[in-house]
Scaffold this active site. Sequence first.
Site, mmCIF file in Angstrom:
data_model
loop_
_atom_site.group_PDB
_atom_site.id
_atom_site.type_symbol
_atom_site.label_atom_id
_atom_site.label_comp_id
_atom_site.label_asym_id
_atom_site.label_seq_id
_atom_site.Cartn_x
_atom_site.Cartn_y
_atom_site.Cartn_z
ATOM 1 N N ASP A 286 -23.305 27.988 15.500
ATOM 2 C CA ASP A 286 -24.199 28.856 16.259
ATOM 3 C C ASP A 286 -23.458 30.144 16.557
ATOM 4 O OD1 ASP A 286 -22.554 27.542 18.518
ATOM 5 O OD2 ASP A 286 -23.603 29.180 19.498
ATOM 6 N N GLN B 246 -10.894 20.328 23.455
ATOM 7 C CA GLN B 246 -10.053 21.484 23.806
ATOM 8 C C GLN B 246 -8.604 21.218 23.381
ATOM 9 O OE1 GLN B 246 -11.085 24.361 24.809
ATOM 10 N NE2 GLN B 246 -13.187 23.929 25.470
ATOM 11 N N CYS C 179 -33.431 37.806 -1.804
ATOM 12 C CA CYS C 179 -33.978 37.349 -0.522
ATOM 13 C C CYS C 179 -35.508 37.356 -0.581
ATOM 14 C CB CYS C 179 -33.498 38.263 0.599
ATOM 15 S SG CYS C 179 -34.057 37.712 2.227
ATOM 16 N N GLY D 73 -12.837 26.133 22.662
ATOM 17 C CA GLY D 73 -11.967 27.307 22.640
ATOM 18 C C GLY D 73 -12.499 28.377 21.710
ATOM 19 N N CYS E 143 -37.403 37.004 2.314
ATOM 20 C CA CYS E 143 -37.880 37.094 3.700
ATOM 21 C C CYS E 143 -39.065 38.059 3.787
ATOM 22 C CB CYS E 143 -36.754 37.533 4.635
ATOM 23 S SG CYS E 143 -36.412 39.307 4.588
ATOM 24 N N PHE F 251 -18.120 27.896 28.378
ATOM 25 C CA PHE F 251 -17.502 29.072 27.751
ATOM 26 C C PHE F 251 -17.861 30.356 28.498
ATOM 27 C CE2 PHE F 251 -17.725 32.658 24.822
ATOM 28 C CZ PHE F 251 -16.392 32.721 24.450
ATOM 29 N N ASP G 34 -26.132 24.658 25.348
ATOM 30 C CA ASP G 34 -24.710 24.652 25.656
ATOM 31 C C ASP G 34 -24.561 24.585 27.171
ATOM 32 O OD1 ASP G 34 -22.030 24.621 25.284
ATOM 33 O OD2 ASP G 34 -21.927 26.489 24.137
ATOM 34 N N SER G 35 -23.411 24.035 27.584
ATOM 35 C CA SER G 35 -23.222 23.701 28.993
ATOM 36 C C SER G 35 -22.943 24.904 29.880
ATOM 37 C CB SER G 35 -22.038 22.750 29.114
ATOM 38 O OG SER G 35 -20.866 23.423 28.681
ATOM 39 N N GLY G 36 -22.478 25.987 29.301
ATOM 40 C CA GLY G 36 -22.111 27.149 30.106
ATOM 41 C C GLY G 36 -20.622 27.245 30.372
ATOM 42 N N HIS H 239 -34.517 39.040 8.377
ATOM 43 C CA HIS H 239 -33.743 39.076 7.132
ATOM 44 C C HIS H 239 -32.388 38.384 7.304
ATOM 45 C CE1 HIS H 239 -31.687 40.360 3.536
ATOM 46 N NE2 HIS H 239 -30.688 40.705 4.338
HETATM 47 ZN ZN LIG Z 1 -34.553 39.639 3.274
#
Ligand SMILES: [Zn+2]
Length: 360
Positions: free
Chosen positions: A261, A184, A312, A211, A314, A70, A66-68, A343
Amino acid sequence: MQLPIFLPDATQGVVRGIDASDLQRTGIEAVQMNVFHLMQKPGSSAIRALGGLHRAFGWPHPIITDSGGFQVYSLIHENSRYGSLTERGMLFRPEGSTRKFLLTPEKSVQQQVEYGADIVICLDDCTDVDQPLPAQRDSVARTVKWARRCKSEFEARRGGGRQQRKAGQAEDPGPRPLLFAVVQGGGDRDLRRRCAEELLEIGFDGFGLGGWPLDSKGNLLEEIIAYTRELIPPEFPMHALGVGQPANVVACARMGYNLFDSTMPTRDARHGRLLTFEEDPAPSALTGRWFSYTYIQDDKYIRMDRPISAHCDCLCCANYSLAYLHHLYRVNDSLFFRLATMHNLRFMVQLMARLRELLV
Ligand SMILES: [Zn+2]
């Protein structure tokens, strides 16, 4: 990279508490980093000396930087002493630092390309939805102008910048990175439309939702977020920047957003908030109450001999009980951060796999 995809934030070049092989084990396919933080620590020259982000991080898979924009917005918004915005770029001095940094559109692109990013994001002038219309108008004008400068710099570097690098200073040039621009316009439909149209005319590989995506009460700004996605033709991927709360990810994925993200799943993990599917995610329609949080500090887990989630697979759920995790949390052992982070990331990977099936 399969879409939709969730990218954990390795903001400072690390997903806290775990390494690249742990990340791979969760099934995570790409990570997001941030120029704003990396240019301060370890600094651009150190990243170059280490051979770029992929080598330094031990991660051969995609990295979005990311460009920074924000982060600088947040910093200046918090206290104008920390920096200022000019047509040239963003001048800032982070709290506790004696150094001033100048982030221009050109510099942001140069750094992201030099770091070896697979997706480069244009520097933008970020706002939140509560800012007045004149500020939103300025933000759109500047964002478009800066996106044009980012594109020029990106094209110039493609045209010969790579050959000028000294051997050993940066990663081998792979396929060219993609360039994304950020739409934006706050809560104003006309501004969002104008911003999207002008960016589409300049031409980019993909787009980002600009935003802060939540209102002051923490609710997703669904209407304007859906409208912004409609402005961009569906053949272009669109990144819901900063969206990571599972219900919000599902809502945005249904609107057509493809990349997500957030620091939320990993931060939640470190604070003992563990994401749990209520039912097997494989056949789930992801409607109603389909997930919940397990708060590991709760004393009810002291003797509970079952994993966090039966759904799960994991490292943590395959090997350890809630009781053991509760104990690790209580004694504040770093192993808790590792297992809990793996997890929650596995939860996000399973969620994205389900969304891919549902949204075909
Ligand atoms: Zn898990």
